[in-house]
Design a protein around this motif. Structure first.
Motif, PDB file in Angstrom:
ATOM      1  N   TRP A  27      50.800  80.037 112.159  1.00 43.65           N
ATOM      2  CA  TRP A  27      52.250  80.217 112.287  1.00 43.65           C
ATOM      3  C   TRP A  27      52.674  81.567 111.733  1.00 43.65           C
ATOM      4  O   TRP A  27      53.540  82.233 112.295  1.00 43.65           O
ATOM      5  N   TYR A  31      54.171  83.835 114.566  1.00 36.14           N
ATOM      6  CA  TYR A  31      55.621  83.729 114.594  1.00 36.14           C
ATOM      7  C   TYR A  31      56.309  84.369 113.398  1.00 36.14           C
ATOM      8  O   TYR A  31      57.525  84.280 113.263  1.00 36.14           O
ATOM      9  N   ALA A  68      57.967  79.043 119.053  1.00 38.37           N
ATOM     10  CA  ALA A  68      58.686  80.295 118.838  1.00 38.37           C
ATOM     11  C   ALA A  68      60.155  80.032 118.499  1.00 38.37           C
ATOM     12  O   ALA A  68      60.723  80.648 117.592  1.00 38.37           O
TER      13      ALA A  68
END
Length: 356
Positions: A27, A31, A68
């Motif tokens: 992550w 992101y 996202a």
């Protein structure tokens, strides 16, 4: 939880959220939701605001939000948490005194608004007040993360043992998924199937890796009544009896009455466990028939004890030769007693005997 003045480690935050450390790092890489502040010469350290962000990421992705989009919303949660508890400035991270350390560690529970939020965060399932491992298993199930479920189930069985893992981790998670399935139309069917498969795999592994059967005595037969498809509770019992080195024969789902009668007459079991999940499948005539079936040599014929397991049997008086255990632990105790082993816990409800 590996708390320090600079926050907690990636491994600690992963355990808290019920995800793998690889997922947390992924992550961050994909992101941009890594820790806001890093001290020089140290690994990642997650502040309470960072943890709040990851909890929101877990909750949103578990409810089906694309990663996202979930990451963008999660960053807003961190900003809000930082307003309530400002992060340690980068230029003072290495020299922060006790007050700064308290500012990082103290508000760890702030993102949570109460017990209900704590129990549901990250999975979207109605779990209630359960073990942390149960919440982690639910999150992994909702994400269809089979490898993580496998890892968590292995760890739970090794740490807590079979009975506690079944009663306090596996069963609450299964029930939560079932309730979500019933209230969400066709959603979560895939979650229930994958979770059931991994729980079944863990239970069957436990059943075949237990100690060798102590003696070739008469087995305990485990079977679902005709029309009953729920086998997981019987698989848990099979694993529990295997832990006690007791002989079992598992016949699985929806065993026809004629086949069950033949199996009883051919194997001469010490006990027969009949599982019924709902009253619509509970076959009381079949239970009475099995309890009255005798076998053995003339003059020394005997009959099995029939254990009526599952909620489908409730609400009716017990027939002679039957017993109704109140759960996995009681069933194991009743059956162990038939083999001369000291039963553990309550002996359950028996027709004409103690424990009624």
């Amino acid at each position: 939880m590996d708390d320090t003045a600079h926050g907690i480690t990636t491994g600690a935050v992963a355990r808290r959220l019920g995800v793998s450390p690889t997922t947390v790092r992924s992550w961050e890489r994909r992101y941009g939701i890594g820790p806001a502040v890093r001290a020089d010469g140290r690994h990642r350290r997650w502040s309470p605001a960072d943890v709040a962000m990851l909890e929101e990421m877990c909750r949103l992705t578990a409810s089906g939000v694309p990663p996202a989009e979930a990451a963008r919303a999660a960053r807003e949660v961190r900003k809000a948490a930082e307003v309530r508890s400002p992060a340690v400035p980068e230029d003072s991270a290495a020299t922060a005194g006790p007050a700064a350390g308290e500012a990082v560690a103290e508000p760890a529970a702030e993102p949570r608004t109460g017990p209900a939020r704590s129990a549901r965060a990250g999975s979207g399932l109605p779990l209630g007040d359960v073990r942390q491992e149960c919440r982690g298993l639910a999150r992994a199930a909702v994400r269809l993360d089979g490898p993580l479920m496998e890892t968590m189930l292995r760890a739970a069985l090794a740490t807590y043992g079979l009975v506690a893992t079944w009663e306090e981790i596996m069963t609450p998670t299964l029930h939560a998924v079932g309730r979500k399935w019933e209230s969400s139309g066709d959603r979560y069917v895939e979650v229930e199937h994958l979770l059931s498969w991994h729980i079944s795999t863990a239970l069957r592994r436990a059943a075949v890796t237990g100690p060798s059967v102590a003696s070739p005595g008469p087995p305990t037969l485990l079977a679902c009544v005709p029309s009953e498809q729920h086998t997981l509770p019987l698989e848990a019992l099979a694993a529990g009896l295997a832990e006690q080195a007791l002989p079992t024969s598992m016949f699985g789902a929806a065993v026809p009455a004629e086949a069950l009668d033949a199996a009883v007459r051919r194997s001469g079991p010490a006990a027969v466990v009949l599982w019924s999940q709902a009253r619509s499948t509970a076959d009381h005539a079949l239970a009475r028939h099995i309890a009255g079936t005798t076998f053995g040599v003339r003059g020394a014929r005997t009959a099995p004890v029939v254990l009526l397991a599952g909620p489908g049997w409730r609400g009716r008086a017990l027939a002679p030769g039957t017993a109704r255990p109140g759960g996995l632990r009681e069933a194991i105790g009743l059956i162990s007693g038939l083999y001369g082993e000291p039963p553990s816990g309550n002996d359950g409800e028996r027709a004409g005997g103690a424990g009624a």
